[in-house]
Write a protein that holds these residues in place. Sequence first.
Motif, PDB file in Angstrom:
ATOM      1  N   VAL A 197      36.546  39.013  37.419  1.00 35.41           N
ATOM      2  CA  VAL A 197      37.639  39.600  38.198  1.00 35.41           C
ATOM      3  C   VAL A 197      37.642  38.952  39.574  1.00 35.41           C
ATOM      4  O   VAL A 197      36.574  38.786  40.188  1.00 35.41           O
ATOM      5  CB  VAL A 197      37.478  41.136  38.328  1.00 35.41           C
ATOM      6  CG1 VAL A 197      38.285  41.669  39.518  1.00 35.41           C
ATOM      7  CG2 VAL A 197      37.927  41.828  37.055  1.00 35.41           C
ATOM      8  N   LEU A 198      38.816  38.578  40.058  1.00 34.89           N
ATOM      9  CA  LEU A 198      38.974  37.973  41.384  1.00 34.89           C
ATOM     10  C   LEU A 198      39.559  38.998  42.346  1.00 34.89           C
ATOM     11  O   LEU A 198      40.563  39.637  42.031  1.00 34.89           O
ATOM     12  CB  LEU A 198      39.901  36.758  41.320  1.00 34.89           C
ATOM     13  CG  LEU A 198      39.557  35.667  40.307  1.00 34.89           C
ATOM     14  CD1 LEU A 198      40.593  34.555  40.378  1.00 34.89           C
ATOM     15  CD2 LEU A 198      38.154  35.117  40.562  1.00 34.89           C
TER      16      LEU A 198
ATOM     17  N   ALA B 229      44.897  32.216  43.008  1.00 32.16           N
ATOM     18  CA  ALA B 229      45.376  31.283  41.992  1.00 32.16           C
ATOM     19  C   ALA B 229      44.498  30.044  41.937  1.00 32.16           C
ATOM     20  O   ALA B 229      44.149  29.552  40.860  1.00 32.16           O
ATOM     21  CB  ALA B 229      46.832  30.896  42.285  1.00 32.16           C
ATOM     22  N   GLY B 230      44.118  29.528  43.118  1.00 32.08           N
ATOM     23  CA  GLY B 230      43.273  28.342  43.142  1.00 32.08           C
ATOM     24  C   GLY B 230      41.890  28.599  42.581  1.00 32.08           C
ATOM     25  O   GLY B 230      41.357  27.798  41.797  1.00 32.08           O
TER      26      GLY B 230
ATOM     27  N   GLU C 114      42.994  40.261  38.544  1.00 29.02           N
ATOM     28  CA  GLU C 114      43.042  39.912  39.965  1.00 29.02           C
ATOM     29  C   GLU C 114      43.396  41.148  40.773  1.00 29.02           C
ATOM     30  O   GLU C 114      44.218  41.963  40.353  1.00 29.02           O
ATOM     31  CB  GLU C 114      44.074  38.814  40.228  1.00 29.02           C
ATOM     32  CG  GLU C 114      43.803  37.499  39.517  1.00 29.02           C
ATOM     33  CD  GLU C 114      44.826  36.431  39.868  1.00 29.02           C
ATOM     34  OE1 GLU C 114      45.580  36.633  40.855  1.00 29.02           O
ATOM     35  OE2 GLU C 114      44.884  35.411  39.170  1.00 29.02           O
ATOM     36  N   ALA C 115      42.784  41.269  41.945  1.00 27.71           N
ATOM     37  CA  ALA C 115      43.055  42.391  42.837  1.00 27.71           C
ATOM     38  C   ALA C 115      43.318  41.865  44.237  1.00 27.71           C
ATOM     39  O   ALA C 115      42.702  40.880  44.669  1.00 27.71           O
ATOM     40  CB  ALA C 115      41.868  43.349  42.849  1.00 27.71           C
TER      41      ALA C 115
ATOM     42  N   VAL D  64      31.338  39.500  36.088  1.00 30.70           N
ATOM     43  CA  VAL D  64      31.186  39.046  37.477  1.00 30.70           C
ATOM     44  C   VAL D  64      32.456  39.370  38.257  1.00 30.70           C
ATOM     45  O   VAL D  64      33.567  39.278  37.719  1.00 30.70           O
ATOM     46  CB  VAL D  64      30.911  37.523  37.538  1.00 30.70           C
ATOM     47  CG1 VAL D  64      30.787  37.050  38.987  1.00 30.70           C
ATOM     48  CG2 VAL D  64      29.656  37.160  36.754  1.00 30.70           C
ATOM     49  N   VAL D  65      32.279  39.716  39.530  1.00 33.15           N
ATOM     50  CA  VAL D  65      33.403  39.911  40.445  1.00 33.15           C
ATOM     51  C   VAL D  65      33.247  38.926  41.596  1.00 33.15           C
ATOM     52  O   VAL D  65      32.192  38.881  42.241  1.00 33.15           O
ATOM     53  CB  VAL D  65      33.435  41.342  41.015  1.00 33.15           C
ATOM     54  CG1 VAL D  65      34.659  41.525  41.919  1.00 33.15           C
ATOM     55  CG2 VAL D  65      33.432  42.376  39.904  1.00 33.15           C
TER      56      VAL D  65
END
Length: 235
Positions: free
Chosen positions: A15-16, A25-26, A42-43, A60-61
Amino acid sequence: MADADRGAAGTVRVVLADDQALLRAGIGTILSAHPRIEVVGEAGTGAEAVDLVRTTRPDVVCMDVQMPDMDGLEATRRIVADPAVDAAVVVLTTFNREDYLLEALQAGAVGYLLKTSRPEQLTEAVLSAAAGDALLAPEVTRTVIERALAERAATAPSSAPVARPSSPGPLTPLTEREAEVLGLVARGLSNDEIAAELVVSRATVKTHVSAVLAKLGLRDRVQAVVWAHEHGVVG
């Protein structure tokens, strides 16, 4: 998923959390290019990250520090403290700040990486976190070392100042190769970089690192870095 099993063979789910969509995005593009990594959500705020982790159950975050609603440090604390969640948090930030670094580690983050890091360092950090390893960016390793040594010096009796040993006695439990690996870990090298340096496999490096931690009674790579510098393994 237990730490021993997390990311051991299958896909590492990530999770981003970052308030800048272009950066998310990158980062997502870099991570998704690896065959073992899948970005599952994504958050844009810390609060969103906490909720998203509960619903997606990632391994993983990747957590930014400065975000609206709830900053990444508080979000990290909540994620790590949640008994229903088994996600490792890697802080990914533009700030090479001692207060952020130490608070992130105290909150339970297993990694601290700068956004100026190379793409392969980001991938390595995620895979290391999934495998249960701690990983710090080389740029921030010195901060951890200096703070730990300063705290130890401050608590030591004035008649017994902290000093480095003149002999390699503390390394006695280690084999020559394990001592060599410890020195490279203390320089901030990742498992992949150590493998390239020693011309061995990543699995072999991981075995050596685990042996070093067990023999010296250390919890993770962060403690290993501090121990190595405290005992004069590296300059």
